[in-house]
Design a protein around this motif. Structure first.
Motif, mmCIF file in Angstrom:
data_model
loop_
_atom_site.group_PDB
_atom_site.id
_atom_site.type_symbol
_atom_site.label_atom_id
_atom_site.label_comp_id
_atom_site.label_asym_id
_atom_site.label_seq_id
_atom_site.Cartn_x
_atom_site.Cartn_y
_atom_site.Cartn_z
ATOM 1 N N VAL A 96 117.645 80.796 -13.599
ATOM 2 C CA VAL A 96 116.518 79.897 -13.845
ATOM 3 C C VAL A 96 115.424 80.200 -12.823
ATOM 4 C CG1 VAL A 96 115.754 77.490 -13.873
ATOM 5 C CG2 VAL A 96 117.981 78.113 -14.843
ATOM 6 N N PHE A 97 114.183 80.337 -13.283
ATOM 7 C CA PHE A 97 113.091 80.753 -12.400
ATOM 8 C C PHE A 97 112.736 79.693 -11.356
ATOM 9 C CE2 PHE A 97 111.407 83.392 -16.206
ATOM 10 C CZ PHE A 97 112.290 84.414 -15.891
ATOM 11 N N GLN A 98 112.927 78.423 -11.680
ATOM 12 C CA GLN A 98 112.605 77.334 -10.755
ATOM 13 C C GLN A 98 111.127 77.356 -10.338
ATOM 14 O OE1 GLN A 98 114.590 74.986 -10.417
ATOM 15 N NE2 GLN A 98 116.684 75.759 -10.620
ATOM 16 N N ARG A 99 110.252 77.564 -11.294
ATOM 17 C CA ARG A 99 108.828 77.524 -10.984
ATOM 18 C C ARG A 99 108.417 76.086 -10.677
ATOM 19 N NH1 ARG A 99 106.499 82.331 -11.912
ATOM 20 N NH2 ARG A 99 107.632 83.806 -13.245
ATOM 21 N N ARG A 100 107.804 75.903 -9.531
ATOM 22 C CA ARG A 100 107.385 74.612 -8.998
ATOM 23 C C ARG A 100 108.571 73.743 -8.614
ATOM 24 N NH1 ARG A 100 103.222 73.795 -6.697
ATOM 25 N NH2 ARG A 100 102.963 71.645 -7.381
ATOM 26 N N THR A 101 109.785 74.250 -8.704
ATOM 27 C CA THR A 101 110.969 73.482 -8.286
ATOM 28 C C THR A 101 111.890 74.334 -7.415
ATOM 29 O OG1 THR A 101 112.057 74.074 -10.381
ATOM 30 C CG2 THR A 101 110.953 71.910 -10.267
ATOM 31 N N PRO A 102 111.363 75.042 -6.402
ATOM 32 C CA PRO A 102 112.234 75.935 -5.629
ATOM 33 C C PRO A 102 113.322 75.195 -4.870
ATOM 34 C CG PRO A 102 110.129 75.656 -4.524
ATOM 35 C CD PRO A 102 109.978 75.023 -5.877
ATOM 36 N N TRP A 103 113.121 73.902 -4.604
ATOM 37 C CA TRP A 103 114.133 73.126 -3.877
ATOM 38 C C TRP A 103 115.387 72.917 -4.719
ATOM 39 C CZ3 TRP A 103 112.744 72.424 1.092
ATOM 40 C CH2 TRP A 103 111.378 72.477 1.403
ATOM 41 N N ALA A 104 115.296 73.154 -6.028
ATOM 42 C CA ALA A 104 116.440 72.947 -6.920
ATOM 43 C C ALA A 104 117.239 74.223 -7.158
ATOM 44 C CB ALA A 104 115.969 72.377 -8.258
ATOM 45 N N ASP A 105 116.887 75.330 -6.496
ATOM 46 C CA ASP A 105 117.561 76.600 -6.778
ATOM 47 C C ASP A 105 119.025 76.566 -6.392
ATOM 48 O OD1 ASP A 105 117.524 79.309 -7.711
ATOM 49 O OD2 ASP A 105 117.537 79.970 -5.617
ATOM 50 N N GLY A 106 119.358 75.969 -5.247
ATOM 51 C CA GLY A 106 120.754 75.684 -4.952
ATOM 52 C C GLY A 106 121.496 76.458 -3.895
ATOM 53 N N PRO A 107 121.117 77.690 -3.487
ATOM 54 C CA PRO A 107 121.959 78.369 -2.484
ATOM 55 C C PRO A 107 121.956 77.624 -1.158
ATOM 56 C CG PRO A 107 119.916 79.572 -2.824
ATOM 57 C CD PRO A 107 119.967 78.516 -3.880
ATOM 58 N N SER A 108 123.138 77.346 -0.664
ATOM 59 C CA SER A 108 123.293 76.554 0.548
ATOM 60 C C SER A 108 122.604 77.215 1.733
ATOM 61 C CB SER A 108 124.790 76.384 0.859
ATOM 62 O OG SER A 108 124.971 75.640 2.044
ATOM 63 N N MET A 109 121.778 76.440 2.445
ATOM 64 C CA MET A 109 121.050 76.817 3.652
ATOM 65 C C MET A 109 119.945 77.840 3.388
ATOM 66 S SD MET A 109 122.350 74.631 5.509
ATOM 67 C CE MET A 109 121.296 74.951 6.922
ATOM 68 N N VAL A 110 119.702 78.151 2.120
ATOM 69 C CA VAL A 110 118.536 78.959 1.759
ATOM 70 C C VAL A 110 117.443 78.038 1.236
ATOM 71 C CG1 VAL A 110 117.632 80.825 0.320
ATOM 72 C CG2 VAL A 110 119.933 80.988 1.287
#
Length: 551
Positions: A58-72
């Motif tokens: 998922v590109f997560q455009r305008r929602t980068p906080w929802a991407d999910g990798p821990s501590m990234v």
């Protein structure tokens, strides 16, 4: 989505094992959406471990906080905590998936994410669809196994079984009568066509996939449509998805059911005995109304059949459609040459049971071994302009010393000189907004040659070319596909070879790039792209959600 513990039967052993899962089962639920939908997922962590969920592809455009990798992009959801992921799936359709992005929880915390088109498919409408999730299974808690391996500076043991939709099938080793687990079944009707949505959710293993008596037409990979590609074998690296049409037109009406099978593709050279599980895992394709008389299992490629894997990986091209946004950018702003592979390092202080007198294997990109920050996520540090002590923006564009990357001759001496990584670090590469980035991913032979599936968060990329040996720019560029290259989010870089990818950095944020073999990610085969803000509020990094977990 409740994340908690569940008791599941072991494979080939008596008794049950307690694992972490979603909705009490492995794999977890299929999440379905339509292109353009807003997706809202409430995650409740009732497990004993920190948890994050990554929405793979998922590109997560305008929602980068929802991407999910821990501590990234976020701090983990603590035991007893909860977090709501909110994102849109605009401009995407096809088969993606979701999985834990914390430690080795992905082994049991994963499931399919199906994004349906608003209009018709760009291929004949199938009569039905089937989701096929491929995985690995350990008769133990994979998180504890990973922790023990880290403390000792060793590798995690091979999986006890491979699975199709959570089951090992009926051909597994010598334990048919005591598997305590079933076989997955897929009912079909004769003279109908089915869309198989195939996902490799395994931690560490690439798979060959076949169905006896049947062939496939691949129509998409990593949720990007491909020109129709006919094949009798499909190959998937960890993280990859393939959509394939299968006609239920088997020529043997005497057989009412046919084996679906997966077997490991082991690309490592040299291949160490005992380093992998060589068994074949099965499921059953059953014709409705027929007597369940099994056709013989398909003949699978040998585990080291790199030519077969390479033919499949390089055989696909994008489907060109009127109005498609996927035009290959021709002008390149940022060029990188990145070596990927395994080297040696000294035991870290935290590796309390490590043999301090011997080197341990570390994974590197351009001789940098990546470690995650512990107190602040990369994205939060970037947002607050507080990188000091969290990360440095000096990931190199080239390795420190050029060498004969793919040649194993004399690798021990060269490895001693170049592969020692020293202390692991957290380095990112800053990229200007809307820049076109071209990355040559060059596999190395310092410890051994191996195919590395490299996954980029936040973007798809074009795979312009792939090959074996050392990358030769002049020769390779003559063969670049700049018309209809396949578009992916995960590329299996050939064993002892290279791949060239190109993407437009039009998505502000911190985007992880890493090997999707989790045994390599955990020892440092990763980096991150820091994509700068664009010129307008809509092209700038938004503030974090109020309920974002705290470290």
């Amino acid at each position: 989505m409740p994340v908690g513990t569940v008791s599941i039967p072991r494979i080939c052993q008596p008794g049950n094992i307690t694992v972490t899962a979603v909705n009490g089962r492995v794999p977890g639920p299929v999440i379905e959406a339509k292109e353009g939908d807003a997706v809202v997922i409430h995650v409740v962590n009732d497990s004993p471990y920190n948890v994050t969920i990554h929405w793979h592809g998922v590109f997560q455009r305008r929602t980068p906080w929802a991407d999910g990798p821990s501590m990234v992009t976020q701090c983990p959801i603590r035991p007893g905590g909860r977090y709501t992921y909110r994102f849109a799936v605009a401009g995407q359709e096809g088969t993606l998936w979701w999985h834990a992005h914390t430690s080795f929880l992905r082994a049991t915390v994963h499931g399919a994410l199906v994004i349906r088109p608003r209009q018709a498919y760009p291929f004949p409408n199938p009569d039905g669809e089937r989701t096929v999730l491929l995985g690995e299974w350990w008769n133990a808690d994979a998180v504890l196994l990973e922790r023990q391996a880290f403390l000792a500076g060793t590798s995690i043991a091979p999986a006890d079984a491979y699975t199709i939709n959570g089951n090992p099938g009926d051909l597994y080793g010598n334990c048919h009568a005591t598997t305590n687990r079933g076989i997955s079944r897929f009912e079909v009707r004769r003279n109908s066509t089915y869309l198989l949505r195939i996902i490799n959710a395994a931690l560490n293993t690439q798979f060959f996939f076949k169905v006896s008596g049947h062939t496939f037409t691949v129509v998409a990979a990593d949720a990007s449509y491909t020109a129709p590609y006919k094949t009798d074998v499909i190959v998937l690296a960890p993280g990859q998805t393939v959509d394939a049409l299968m006609a239920a037109d088997a020529s043997s009406p005497a057989a009412g059911s046919y084996y679906m099978a997966i077997s490991p593709y082991q690309s490592a050279i040299p291949l160490r005995p005992g380093s992998f599980n060589g068994n074949v895992t099965t499921a059953i394709v059953e014709y409705a109304g027929s007597t369940p008389n099994h056709h013989s299992p398909p003949a699978m490629p040998v585990v080291t059949d790199t030519p077969a894997a390479h033919r499949f990986y390089t055989g696909m091209t994008s489907l060109l459609r009127a109005g498609s946004r996927s035009a290959v950018p021709l002008a390149v702003d940022t060029r990188m040459f990145v070596t990927i592979g395994l080297g040696f390092s000294a035991c870290a202080p935290a590796q309390t049971s490590c043999n301090k007198s011997a080197p341990v294997v570390a994974a590197t990109m351009n001789n940098q071994s990546f470690t995650l920050p512990t107190a602040v996520s990369l994205l939060d540090a970037r947002f607050r302009n507080a990188a000091r002590g969290v990360y440095t923006a000096d990931f190199p564009d080239r390795p420190p010393v050029p060498f004969d990357y793919a040649n194993a001759t004399g690798r021990e001496l060269l490895g001693a000189a170049l592969a020692s990584t020293g202390r692991a670090s957290t380095k990112v590469r800053t990229v200007r907004y809307n820049a076109t980035v071209e990355v040559v991913l060059q596999s190395t032979a310092l410890v051994g040659r191996e195919s590395h599936p490299m996954h980029l968060h936040g973007f798809n990329f074009f795979v312009l070319a792939q090959g074996f040996g050392n990358y030769d720019a002049a020769a390779a560029e003559e063969g670049f596909n700049l018309v209809n290259p396949q578009e992916r989010n995960t590329v299996a870089v050939p064993t002892g070879g290279w791949a060239v990818i190109r993407f437009v950095a039009d998505n502000p944020g911190m985007w992880f790039m890493h090997c999707h073999i989790d045994a390599h990610l955990s020892i440092g085969l990763a980096m991150a792209f820091d994509v700068e803000d664009g010129p307008t509020p809509d092209t700038a990094l938004p503030p974090p959600p109020r309920d974002l977990p705290k470290c």
